[in-house]
Write a protein that holds these residues in place. Structure first.
Motif, short mmCIF file in Angstrom:
data_model
loop_
_atom_site.label_atom_id
_atom_site.label_comp_id
_atom_site.label_asym_id
_atom_site.label_seq_id
_atom_site.Cartn_x
_atom_site.Cartn_y
_atom_site.Cartn_z
N VAL A 187 0.84 -1.21 0.00
CA VAL A 187 0.00 0.00 0.00
C VAL A 187 0.87 1.25 0.00
O VAL A 187 0.68 2.16 -0.81
CB VAL A 187 -0.95 0.00 1.21
N PHE A 188 1.84 1.30 0.91
CA PHE A 188 2.71 2.48 0.98
C PHE A 188 3.48 2.65 -0.33
O PHE A 188 3.70 3.78 -0.79
CB PHE A 188 3.68 2.36 2.15
N GLY A 189 3.92 1.54 -0.92
CA GLY A 189 4.66 1.63 -2.17
C GLY A 189 3.86 2.29 -3.28
O GLY A 189 4.38 3.11 -4.03
N ALA B 90 13.04 9.57 -3.88
CA ALA B 90 11.92 8.85 -4.49
C ALA B 90 12.38 7.51 -5.04
O ALA B 90 11.73 6.47 -4.82
CB ALA B 90 11.30 9.70 -5.59
N GLN B 91 13.49 7.50 -5.75
CA GLN B 91 13.99 6.27 -6.36
C GLN B 91 14.49 5.28 -5.33
O GLN B 91 14.26 4.07 -5.44
CB GLN B 91 15.09 6.61 -7.36
N THR B 92 15.18 5.78 -4.30
CA THR B 92 15.74 4.89 -3.28
C THR B 92 14.64 4.15 -2.53
O THR B 92 14.72 2.93 -2.33
CB THR B 92 16.60 5.69 -2.28
N HIS C 32 12.94 1.58 -4.92
CA HIS C 32 13.75 0.38 -5.15
C HIS C 32 13.83 -0.50 -3.91
O HIS C 32 13.82 -1.74 -4.02
CB HIS C 32 15.15 0.79 -5.60
N ALA C 33 13.95 0.12 -2.74
CA ALA C 33 14.06 -0.65 -1.50
C ALA C 33 12.82 -1.49 -1.25
O ALA C 33 12.91 -2.66 -0.83
CB ALA C 33 14.31 0.28 -0.32
N ILE C 34 11.65 -0.93 -1.51
CA ILE C 34 10.39 -1.64 -1.26
C ILE C 34 10.09 -2.64 -2.37
O ILE C 34 9.75 -3.80 -2.11
CB ILE C 34 9.22 -0.64 -1.14
N TYR C 35 10.27 -2.21 -3.62
CA TYR C 35 9.87 -3.04 -4.75
C TYR C 35 10.81 -4.22 -4.98
O TYR C 35 10.49 -5.12 -5.77
CB TYR C 35 9.72 -2.20 -6.01
N LEU C 36 11.94 -4.23 -4.30
CA LEU C 36 12.84 -5.37 -4.42
C LEU C 36 12.17 -6.65 -3.94
O LEU C 36 12.36 -7.71 -4.53
CB LEU C 36 14.12 -5.12 -3.61
N PHE C 37 11.37 -6.57 -2.88
CA PHE C 37 10.93 -7.80 -2.23
C PHE C 37 9.45 -7.87 -1.86
O PHE C 37 8.95 -8.96 -1.54
CB PHE C 37 11.73 -7.99 -0.92
N HIS C 38 8.69 -6.77 -1.88
CA HIS C 38 7.36 -6.85 -1.29
C HIS C 38 6.41 -7.80 -2.02
O HIS C 38 5.67 -8.54 -1.39
CB HIS C 38 6.73 -5.46 -1.11
N MET C 39 6.45 -7.85 -3.35
CA MET C 39 5.64 -8.82 -4.06
C MET C 39 6.28 -10.21 -4.10
O MET C 39 5.57 -11.22 -3.99
CB MET C 39 5.31 -8.33 -5.46
N PRO C 40 7.61 -10.32 -4.25
CA PRO C 40 8.22 -11.65 -4.12
C PRO C 40 7.86 -12.36 -2.82
O PRO C 40 7.74 -13.59 -2.80
CB PRO C 40 9.72 -11.34 -4.19
N VAL C 41 7.65 -11.61 -1.74
CA VAL C 41 7.25 -12.22 -0.47
C VAL C 41 5.94 -12.99 -0.64
O VAL C 41 5.80 -14.13 -0.16
CB VAL C 41 7.11 -11.16 0.64
N HIS D 185 21.28 -4.39 -3.88
CA HIS D 185 20.30 -3.94 -4.87
C HIS D 185 20.37 -2.43 -5.08
O HIS D 185 20.34 -1.96 -6.22
CB HIS D 185 18.90 -4.33 -4.42
N LEU D 186 20.47 -1.67 -4.01
CA LEU D 186 20.51 -0.22 -4.14
C LEU D 186 21.81 0.23 -4.81
O LEU D 186 21.86 1.27 -5.47
CB LEU D 186 20.36 0.44 -2.77
N ARG D 187 22.85 -0.56 -4.65
CA ARG D 187 24.13 -0.25 -5.31
C ARG D 187 24.08 -0.57 -6.80
O ARG D 187 24.51 0.22 -7.64
CB ARG D 187 25.26 -1.04 -4.66
N ASP D 188 23.52 -1.74 -7.14
CA ASP D 188 23.58 -2.22 -8.52
C ASP D 188 22.36 -1.84 -9.36
O ASP D 188 22.43 -1.83 -10.59
CB ASP D 188 23.73 -3.74 -8.53
#
Length: 321
Positions: free
Chosen positions: A18-20, A38-40, A43-52, A214-217
């Protein structure tokens, strides 16, 4: 019997979903002053929230029904909510005039809105495809099915590592490793969330490491699925071990109601943003908090009424006992 640890995992993940979407809407509206911020966060949230959600679905995927009963069950629990709430979203776009630029103005536009799959409903379609494919492998490959699923998961990862164009199937291929990892690790489901201090610390460390990489690459890295899988495992391990705390119990309660929130939140978060902007409010904090609260609270209220009327299945939420 429900496992509260995984309800807590889902509760934490749905809040981030929801927050994403609130955050993306604010970025698109130009309400986040820093493009880097905005981008950080995105990327931090979208890396894993749906894979979970794919991973947890895989952990609990152990179909016993025959083919027809299995397909009927998946059609009712995944395809029906996709159709119903796509129609609801399409109708609201048409009535509000917001869909004019997408060609959604009349009844036929609304009825055809679910195809191709749009908005948040892609998750339901991809999960349906992955579950049907996994069921077929389990039935046809017999005791060799873990090996076949492992090869399929590795092949999906290789598509991105090698830069192969997956075409229209890209969203299925992208999410296949998370679901298949859950299926393959199902026997370790209890071990992943055992309430021991050391695994909690290890899980948190794995999650943070995956985020840093992830945030680095960036999302364009060929190995992003491996980072996402590590982040998912770390998140599941960490959040699952909060189930016996006050926060964890609250998240577990929320986790039992994720379908209603997922299906409805995108309409409510967008509506809240539009309303606040019309009233002249542009503060980032107000939009972020109000959008998230509305995206969670209203679906919970609707779900409570629907469950009380025993209409959960008809509404696409599932009927709780």
């Amino acid at each position: 019997m429900r496992e509260l640890q995984y309800d807590a995992v889902k509760g934490g993940a749905i809040l981030l979903v929801v927050f994403g979407h609130v955050w993306l809407g604010l970025a698109d509206a130009g309400l986040i002053g820093s493009a880097r911020l905005a981008q950080t966060v995105e990327h931090a949230i979208y890396l894993f929230h749906m894979p979970v959600f794919f991973f947890v679905s895989g952990l609990f995927f152990a179909p016993k029904q025959g083919p027809l009963a299995f397909l009927r069950g998946k059609a009712l629990t995944l395809l029906w909510p996709l159709l119903l709430w796509s129609w609801v979203e399409g109708a609201l776009l048409a009535v509000s005039g917001q869909g004019a630029d997408r060609g959604i103005v009349g009844l036929m536009d609304v009825l055809s809105y679910p195809v191709p799959v749009k908005s948040v409903f892609w998750f339901l379609w991809v999960l349906f495809v992955l579950q049907v494919a996994s069921y077929a492998v389990m039935r046809l490959a017999g005791r060799w099915h873990p090996a076949v699923l492992l090869v399929a998961g590795l092949a999906a990862i290789a598509v991105f590592v090698l830069g192969v164009d997956a075409g229209a199937a890209v969203i299925i291929v992208e999410n296949a490793p998370y679901f298949l990892a859950g299926v393959l690790l199902a026997l370790l489901r209890n071990e992943l969330v055992r309430p021991d201090p050391l695994p909690f610390v290890v899980g948190l460390a794995i999650f943070l490491l995956a985020e840093v990489v992830h945030l680095r690459d960036g999302a364009g890295a060929g190995w992003f699925q491996l980072s996402a899988l590590l982040a998912t495992l770390g998140f599941v391990s960490t959040m699952g071990r909060t189930a016996n705390t006050v926060v964890g119990r609250a998240l577990a309660w929320l986790g039992k109601r994720t379908m209603a929130i997922y299906l409805m939140h995108i309409i409510l978060t967008a509506g809240t943003r539009v309303m606040l902007l019309k009233l002249g409010y542009t503060g980032l904090g107000l939009h972020a908090v109000a959008g998230t609260i509305m995206g969670v609270a209203v679906p919970l209220a609707v779900d409570a009424v629907v469950q009380r009327l025993r209409l959960g299945r008809l509404a696409g939420f599932g009927q709780r006992a």
